[in-house]
Enzyme design. Sequence first.
Site, PDB file in Angstrom:
ATOM      1  N   ASN A  40       2.916   9.412  -5.369  1.00 25.20           N
ATOM      2  CA  ASN A  40       3.229  10.813  -5.069  1.00 25.20           C
ATOM      3  C   ASN A  40       3.432  11.070  -3.578  1.00 25.20           C
ATOM      4  O   ASN A  40       4.161  11.978  -3.200  1.00 25.20           O
ATOM      5  CB  ASN A  40       2.150  11.737  -5.636  1.00 25.20           C
ATOM      6  CG  ASN A  40       2.175  11.779  -7.150  1.00 25.20           C
ATOM      7  OD1 ASN A  40       3.034  12.408  -7.748  1.00 25.20           O
ATOM      8  ND2 ASN A  40       1.258  11.070  -7.790  1.00 25.20           N
ATOM      9  N   GLU A  57     -12.364   4.153   6.174  1.00 27.88           N
ATOM     10  CA  GLU A  57     -11.303   5.062   6.634  1.00 27.88           C
ATOM     11  C   GLU A  57     -11.856   6.072   7.632  1.00 27.88           C
ATOM     12  O   GLU A  57     -11.137   6.617   8.448  1.00 27.88           O
ATOM     13  CB  GLU A  57     -10.733   5.842   5.442  1.00 27.88           C
ATOM     14  CG  GLU A  57      -9.593   5.185   4.742  1.00 27.88           C
ATOM     15  CD  GLU A  57      -8.954   6.133   3.745  1.00 27.88           C
ATOM     16  OE1 GLU A  57      -7.934   6.740   4.092  1.00 27.88           O
ATOM     17  OE2 GLU A  57      -9.481   6.266   2.628  1.00 27.88           O
ATOM     18  N   HIS A 111       0.856  -1.188   0.000  1.00 28.15           N
ATOM     19  CA  HIS A 111       0.000   0.000   0.000  1.00 28.15           C
ATOM     20  C   HIS A 111       0.893   1.239   0.000  1.00 28.15           C
ATOM     21  O   HIS A 111       1.219   1.793   1.045  1.00 28.15           O
ATOM     22  CB  HIS A 111      -0.912  -0.013   1.237  1.00 28.15           C
ATOM     23  CG  HIS A 111      -1.971   1.061   1.231  1.00 28.15           C
ATOM     24  ND1 HIS A 111      -3.304   0.797   1.446  1.00 28.15           N
ATOM     25  CD2 HIS A 111      -1.898   2.392   1.028  1.00 28.15           C
ATOM     26  CE1 HIS A 111      -4.000   1.926   1.391  1.00 28.15           C
ATOM     27  NE2 HIS A 111      -3.154   2.906   1.137  1.00 28.15           N
ATOM     28  N   HIS A 141       1.171  17.435  -6.134  1.00 29.21           N
ATOM     29  CA  HIS A 141       0.738  17.317  -7.530  1.00 29.21           C
ATOM     30  C   HIS A 141       1.193  18.512  -8.362  1.00 29.21           C
ATOM     31  O   HIS A 141       1.460  18.382  -9.560  1.00 29.21           O
ATOM     32  CB  HIS A 141      -0.787  17.155  -7.618  1.00 29.21           C
ATOM     33  CG  HIS A 141      -1.251  15.800  -7.180  1.00 29.21           C
ATOM     34  ND1 HIS A 141      -2.561  15.509  -6.895  1.00 29.21           N
ATOM     35  CD2 HIS A 141      -0.563  14.643  -6.985  1.00 29.21           C
ATOM     36  CE1 HIS A 141      -2.657  14.232  -6.528  1.00 29.21           C
ATOM     37  NE2 HIS A 141      -1.454  13.699  -6.577  1.00 29.21           N
ATOM     38  N   ASP A 162       1.761   3.522   3.269  1.00 33.01           N
ATOM     39  CA  ASP A 162       0.765   4.446   2.711  1.00 33.01           C
ATOM     40  C   ASP A 162       1.465   5.553   1.904  1.00 33.01           C
ATOM     41  O   ASP A 162       1.441   5.548   0.689  1.00 33.01           O
ATOM     42  CB  ASP A 162      -0.098   5.043   3.831  1.00 33.01           C
ATOM     43  CG  ASP A 162      -1.417   5.604   3.319  1.00 33.01           C
ATOM     44  OD1 ASP A 162      -1.743   5.390   2.142  1.00 33.01           O
ATOM     45  OD2 ASP A 162      -2.147   6.236   4.115  1.00 33.01           O
ATOM     46  N   ASP A 163       2.092   6.494   2.626  1.00 33.44           N
ATOM     47  CA  ASP A 163       2.782   7.625   1.981  1.00 33.44           C
ATOM     48  C   ASP A 163       4.050   7.913   2.768  1.00 33.44           C
ATOM     49  O   ASP A 163       4.062   8.786   3.633  1.00 33.44           O
ATOM     50  CB  ASP A 163       1.879   8.866   1.992  1.00 33.44           C
ATOM     51  CG  ASP A 163       0.569   8.625   1.259  1.00 33.44           C
ATOM     52  OD1 ASP A 163       0.579   8.648   0.021  1.00 33.44           O
ATOM     53  OD2 ASP A 163      -0.459   8.406   1.927  1.00 33.44           O
TER      54      ASP A 163
END
Length: 348
Positions: A22, A205, A18, A68, A287-288
């Site tokens: 970005n 979530e 996961h 982004h 995740d990130d």
Amino acid sequence: MDRETELFYRQIPKVELHAHLNGSVGFTTMNKLIARKPHLNIESSRTAIHNGQRRTLDECFQVFKVIHQLVDSEEDILMVAKSVIEEFAADGVKYLELRSTPREETKTGLSKRRYIETVLEAIHQCKQDEVDIDVRFLVAVDRRNGPEVAMETVKLAEDFMLSSDGVVVGLDLSGDPTVGHGKDFLPALQRAKNCGLKLALHMSEVPSQKAESELLLDLPPDRIGHGTFLHPEAGGTDILVDKVCKLNIPLELCLTSNVKGQTVPSYEKHHFQYWYECKHPSVLCTDDKGVFCTNLSREYSLAASTFGLTREAVWSLSQQAIQCSFAPEAVKQKLEQRWAELRPHILH
């Protein structure tokens, strides 16, 4: 954490299932992107949530908007994807499933198709450079873009599943969980499933998603992202838990992301413990890693120290993740063999 312990967690072969492209951009690469685009006046403090900091889920999504702006051309995507893959490999990840929503940027001429092609090119280049990691890709549907765009994204994913030599393996449903309703995406998700794409869906979530979770579980998905509010102790229901257990759907659990994004109050109160005690397949993920300033070794170490896991238990957790992946059977077998070969050198 002492050096020996730190080394142990880095040496354990790991599987990351996961990871949003970005959100996984490391500090050094992020600074390169910022330097390339001085006109945007973006400070690196706006692209990461440092230790001790907390953000609401909404504020976390604002961070992605900033990123982004920095990643808007083929050149950016290629650099970002290659650096993310190399960083995961350096952290001992042997198998990685990256996910990202294809975007189009009119000012740079980037199309959604080129977006995916560029990520696949980065994966190909890393393979040619013999980076020690097997990488697959999940095409992501961002719920904020609505059901029509979702269907277009599924058709793109279908094309690439057939033409990417097994690299595109699945579809992810993600984006702000408070926007839209899962029922609107059912036709697109059903189509993805019918054509052979695996489904990794962000679910439960936020606390208000019981009805949506029931609907999505009827598909059913092949893996669940987060699943924070599925179980009764978090306001979910026994019906949801029974369904997840009966279908044996693995959960992708992201400790630091949930704590920093304030969907769980602390590491000790993370739902990892609930599912781990149920002996349900659960996979630790980042995740990130860029946004939340973590890596997979750190997540394993946190889980071990918070929930009192032995090194044997940590190893089992890492190995179990292989069977939860969307890798073809032959690849899973190779990975199992790799774990077996490494085990005596690391667990002694």
